[in-house]
Motif scaffolding. Sequence first.
Motif, PDB file in Angstrom:
ATOM      1  N   GLU A  35     -12.794  -4.544 100.573  1.00  0.00           N
ATOM      2  CA  GLU A  35     -11.471  -3.924 100.631  1.00  0.00           C
ATOM      3  C   GLU A  35     -10.345  -4.934 100.445  1.00  0.00           C
ATOM      4  OE1 GLU A  35      -8.903  -0.867 103.483  1.00  0.00           O
ATOM      5  OE2 GLU A  35     -10.785  -1.724 104.194  1.00  0.00           O
ATOM      6  N   HIS A  36     -10.483  -6.112 101.054  1.00  0.00           N
ATOM      7  CA  HIS A  36      -9.379  -7.070 101.073  1.00  0.00           C
ATOM      8  C   HIS A  36      -9.604  -8.311 100.217  1.00  0.00           C
ATOM      9  CE1 HIS A  36      -7.453  -4.832 104.308  1.00  0.00           C
ATOM     10  NE2 HIS A  36      -8.610  -4.830 104.965  1.00  0.00           N
ATOM     11  N   GLY A  37     -10.832  -8.545  99.757  1.00  0.00           N
ATOM     12  CA  GLY A  37     -11.122  -9.785  99.062  1.00  0.00           C
ATOM     13  C   GLY A  37     -11.305 -10.914 100.053  1.00  0.00           C
ATOM     14  N   TYR A  38     -11.799 -12.047  99.567  1.00  0.00           N
ATOM     15  CA  TYR A  38     -12.104 -13.156 100.463  1.00  0.00           C
ATOM     16  C   TYR A  38     -10.855 -13.677 101.168  1.00  0.00           C
ATOM     17  CZ  TYR A  38     -13.668 -17.691 102.168  1.00  0.00           C
ATOM     18  OH  TYR A  38     -13.957 -18.769 102.974  1.00  0.00           O
ATOM     19  N   GLU A  39      -9.834 -14.019 100.421  1.00  0.00           N
ATOM     20  CA  GLU A  39      -8.641 -14.580 101.051  1.00  0.00           C
ATOM     21  C   GLU A  39      -7.839 -13.535 101.807  1.00  0.00           C
ATOM     22  OE1 GLU A  39      -7.538 -18.656  98.743  1.00  0.00           O
ATOM     23  OE2 GLU A  39      -6.429 -16.860  98.149  1.00  0.00           O
ATOM     24  N   GLY A  40      -7.868 -12.300 101.334  1.00  0.00           N
ATOM     25  CA  GLY A  40      -7.115 -11.245 102.017  1.00  0.00           C
ATOM     26  C   GLY A  40      -7.742 -10.810 103.329  1.00  0.00           C
ATOM     27  N   ALA A  41      -9.017 -11.120 103.502  1.00  0.00           N
ATOM     28  CA  ALA A  41      -9.713 -10.744 104.739  1.00  0.00           C
ATOM     29  C   ALA A  41      -9.453 -11.823 105.795  1.00  0.00           C
ATOM     30  CB  ALA A  41     -11.209 -10.593 104.479  1.00  0.00           C
ATOM     31  N   SER A  42      -8.494 -11.587 106.654  1.00  0.00           N
ATOM     32  CA  SER A  42      -8.193 -12.548 107.710  1.00  0.00           C
ATOM     33  C   SER A  42      -9.291 -12.526 108.762  1.00  0.00           C
ATOM     34  CB  SER A  42      -6.852 -12.211 108.366  1.00  0.00           C
ATOM     35  OG  SER A  42      -6.947 -10.975 109.062  1.00  0.00           O
ATOM     36  N   LEU A  43      -9.336 -13.568 109.576  1.00  0.00           N
ATOM     37  CA  LEU A  43     -10.318 -13.605 110.655  1.00  0.00           C
ATOM     38  C   LEU A  43     -10.099 -12.449 111.623  1.00  0.00           C
ATOM     39  CD1 LEU A  43     -10.543 -17.428 111.415  1.00  0.00           C
ATOM     40  CD2 LEU A  43     -12.222 -16.004 110.235  1.00  0.00           C
ATOM     41  N   THR A  44      -8.841 -12.089 111.826  1.00  0.00           N
ATOM     42  CA  THR A  44      -8.551 -10.955 112.708  1.00  0.00           C
ATOM     43  C   THR A  44      -9.096  -9.661 112.114  1.00  0.00           C
ATOM     44  OG1 THR A  44      -6.555 -12.008 113.576  1.00  0.00           O
ATOM     45  CG2 THR A  44      -6.720  -9.610 113.783  1.00  0.00           C
ATOM     46  N   ALA A  45      -8.859  -9.453 110.802  1.00  0.00           N
ATOM     47  CA  ALA A  45      -9.369  -8.249 110.154  1.00  0.00           C
ATOM     48  C   ALA A  45     -10.889  -8.210 110.188  1.00  0.00           C
ATOM     49  CB  ALA A  45      -8.867  -8.181 108.713  1.00  0.00           C
ATOM     50  N   LEU A  46     -11.511  -9.366 109.992  1.00  0.00           N
ATOM     51  CA  LEU A  46     -12.968  -9.426 109.989  1.00  0.00           C
ATOM     52  C   LEU A  46     -13.544  -9.122 111.365  1.00  0.00           C
ATOM     53  CD1 LEU A  46     -13.449 -12.548 107.703  1.00  0.00           C
ATOM     54  CD2 LEU A  46     -14.386 -10.279 107.251  1.00  0.00           C
ATOM     55  N   THR A  47     -13.029  -9.797 112.388  1.00  0.00           N
ATOM     56  CA  THR A  47     -13.592  -9.595 113.723  1.00  0.00           C
ATOM     57  C   THR A  47     -13.319  -8.183 114.234  1.00  0.00           C
ATOM     58  OG1 THR A  47     -11.605 -10.642 114.671  1.00  0.00           O
ATOM     59  CG2 THR A  47     -13.556 -12.020 114.373  1.00  0.00           C
ATOM     60  N   GLU A  48     -12.133  -7.658 113.932  1.00  0.00           N
ATOM     61  CA  GLU A  48     -11.850  -6.284 114.353  1.00  0.00           C
ATOM     62  C   GLU A  48     -12.726  -5.303 113.593  1.00  0.00           C
ATOM     63  OE1 GLU A  48      -7.683  -5.583 113.913  1.00  0.00           O
ATOM     64  OE2 GLU A  48      -7.143  -6.739 115.718  1.00  0.00           O
ATOM     65  N   GLY A  49     -12.899  -5.545 112.299  1.00  0.00           N
ATOM     66  CA  GLY A  49     -13.747  -4.663 111.507  1.00  0.00           C
ATOM     67  C   GLY A  49     -15.204  -4.728 111.927  1.00  0.00           C
ATOM     68  N   MET A  50     -15.644  -5.918 112.317  1.00  0.00           N
ATOM     69  CA  MET A  50     -17.031  -6.105 112.732  1.00  0.00           C
ATOM     70  C   MET A  50     -17.259  -5.697 114.180  1.00  0.00           C
ATOM     71  SD  MET A  50     -17.481  -9.833 110.902  1.00  0.00           S
ATOM     72  CE  MET A  50     -19.210 -10.139 111.275  1.00  0.00           C
ATOM     73  N   GLY A  51     -16.182  -5.546 114.930  1.00  0.00           N
ATOM     74  CA  GLY A  51     -16.296  -5.147 116.329  1.00  0.00           C
ATOM     75  C   GLY A  51     -16.818  -6.241 117.233  1.00  0.00           C
ATOM     76  N   ILE A  52     -16.512  -7.510 116.886  1.00  0.00           N
ATOM     77  CA  ILE A  52     -16.988  -8.632 117.690  1.00  0.00           C
ATOM     78  C   ILE A  52     -15.841  -9.620 117.887  1.00  0.00           C
ATOM     79  CG2 ILE A  52     -19.375  -8.413 116.912  1.00  0.00           C
ATOM     80  CD1 ILE A  52     -18.895 -10.713 114.992  1.00  0.00           C
ATOM     81  N   SER A  53     -16.032 -10.544 118.782  1.00  0.00           N
ATOM     82  CA  SER A  53     -15.029 -11.579 119.015  1.00  0.00           C
ATOM     83  C   SER A  53     -15.148 -12.678 117.964  1.00  0.00           C
ATOM     84  CB  SER A  53     -15.199 -12.190 120.409  1.00  0.00           C
ATOM     85  OG  SER A  53     -16.401 -12.938 120.479  1.00  0.00           O
ATOM     86  N   ARG A  54     -14.109 -13.487 117.844  1.00  0.00           N
ATOM     87  CA  ARG A  54     -14.155 -14.600 116.902  1.00  0.00           C
ATOM     88  C   ARG A  54     -15.255 -15.598 117.294  1.00  0.00           C
ATOM     89  NH1 ARG A  54      -8.625 -17.272 114.755  1.00  0.00           N
ATOM     90  NH2 ARG A  54      -8.283 -15.022 114.546  1.00  0.00           N
ATOM     91  N   LYS A  55     -15.412 -15.812 118.596  1.00  0.00           N
ATOM     92  CA  LYS A  55     -16.447 -16.717 119.075  1.00  0.00           C
ATOM     93  C   LYS A  55     -17.829 -16.215 118.675  1.00  0.00           C
ATOM     94  CE  LYS A  55     -18.262 -18.821 123.320  1.00  0.00           C
ATOM     95  NZ  LYS A  55     -18.103 -18.921 124.800  1.00  0.00           N
ATOM     96  N   SER A  56     -18.049 -14.928 118.819  1.00  0.00           N
ATOM     97  CA  SER A  56     -19.340 -14.343 118.444  1.00  0.00           C
ATOM     98  C   SER A  56     -19.574 -14.438 116.944  1.00  0.00           C
ATOM     99  CB  SER A  56     -19.407 -12.883 118.887  1.00  0.00           C
ATOM    100  OG  SER A  56     -19.402 -12.780 120.299  1.00  0.00           O
ATOM    101  N   MET A  57     -18.512 -14.264 116.173  1.00  0.00           N
ATOM    102  CA  MET A  57     -18.639 -14.354 114.719  1.00  0.00           C
ATOM    103  C   MET A  57     -19.087 -15.746 114.300  1.00  0.00           C
ATOM    104  SD  MET A  57     -15.828 -14.042 111.668  1.00  0.00           S
ATOM    105  CE  MET A  57     -15.660 -15.845 111.617  1.00  0.00           C
ATOM    106  N   TYR A  58     -18.430 -16.758 114.858  1.00  0.00           N
ATOM    107  CA  TYR A  58     -18.793 -18.133 114.522  1.00  0.00           C
ATOM    108  C   TYR A  58     -20.222 -18.448 114.961  1.00  0.00           C
ATOM    109  CZ  TYR A  58     -14.007 -19.434 113.203  1.00  0.00           C
ATOM    110  OH  TYR A  58     -12.795 -19.537 112.569  1.00  0.00           O
ATOM    111  N   ALA A  59     -20.592 -17.977 116.145  1.00  0.00           N
ATOM    112  CA  ALA A  59     -21.925 -18.274 116.667  1.00  0.00           C
ATOM    113  C   ALA A  59     -23.021 -17.608 115.833  1.00  0.00           C
ATOM    114  CB  ALA A  59     -22.020 -17.816 118.121  1.00  0.00           C
ATOM    115  N   ALA A  60     -22.752 -16.402 115.362  1.00  0.00           N
ATOM    116  CA  ALA A  60     -23.784 -15.653 114.645  1.00  0.00           C
ATOM    117  C   ALA A  60     -23.797 -15.923 113.149  1.00  0.00           C
ATOM    118  CB  ALA A  60     -23.591 -14.158 114.895  1.00  0.00           C
ATOM    119  N   PHE A  61     -22.620 -16.140 112.561  1.00  0.00           N
ATOM    120  CA  PHE A  61     -22.538 -16.195 111.104  1.00  0.00           C
ATOM    121  C   PHE A  61     -21.931 -17.485 110.555  1.00  0.00           C
ATOM    122  CE2 PHE A  61     -21.998 -11.703 112.434  1.00  0.00           C
ATOM    123  CZ  PHE A  61     -23.201 -11.216 111.949  1.00  0.00           C
TER     124      PHE A  61
END
Length: 207
Positions: A35-61
Amino acid sequence: MQKCYRVAVDKAQIGRPRAFDAEAALEKAVGVFVEHGYEGASLTALTEGMGISRKSMYAAFGNKEELYRKALQRYTEGRGSYICEALEAPTAHEVATLFLTGAVEANTQPGCPSGCLGVQGALAVGETGQAAREASSEWRTRGQEHLRKRFQRAVDDGDLPSEADPTLIARYLVTISNGMAVQATGGASREDLQRVADAALRNWPPR
């Protein structure tokens, strides 16, 4: 995933069981990137869309670049799986038909952002997105090369005329597919794109 098509990703670290479904979160990341492209997808948009915290995102991916590569692999195994499936068709015409029809369906799945991650995810990016752009470019190149090899086999087997150009045919189909991805993002319907695919197949094999 079939062996024909892999995206280079780092193996996830083994640790404590996660409190969320990593596959489901990754699937949601695919949608955000489409939907947003790589640069358009902010970390906030990603974590909110994924339903996880930023810490969890970094740890898992890993970081955003690593997440994008994993999302591209996920896309290949999910919405993009039509590519490998088409390569297994018994005739070159069936390969082309399944490839274009699969692209139409993948680009217009209900409930998902329209378009193709490998096409639109990182076409236009700045310096920070070059790695993602290269990953997408390699993804598209591999797909075209797999088609070329399949059509070369069709020429060798007599399924295509001896004068047929496997490289041209593969590029022709990929160009149509990529164009349909852009059209889908612009609002073209599944019916619109299927008519495009049907028209392309009437010029078979392309000369």
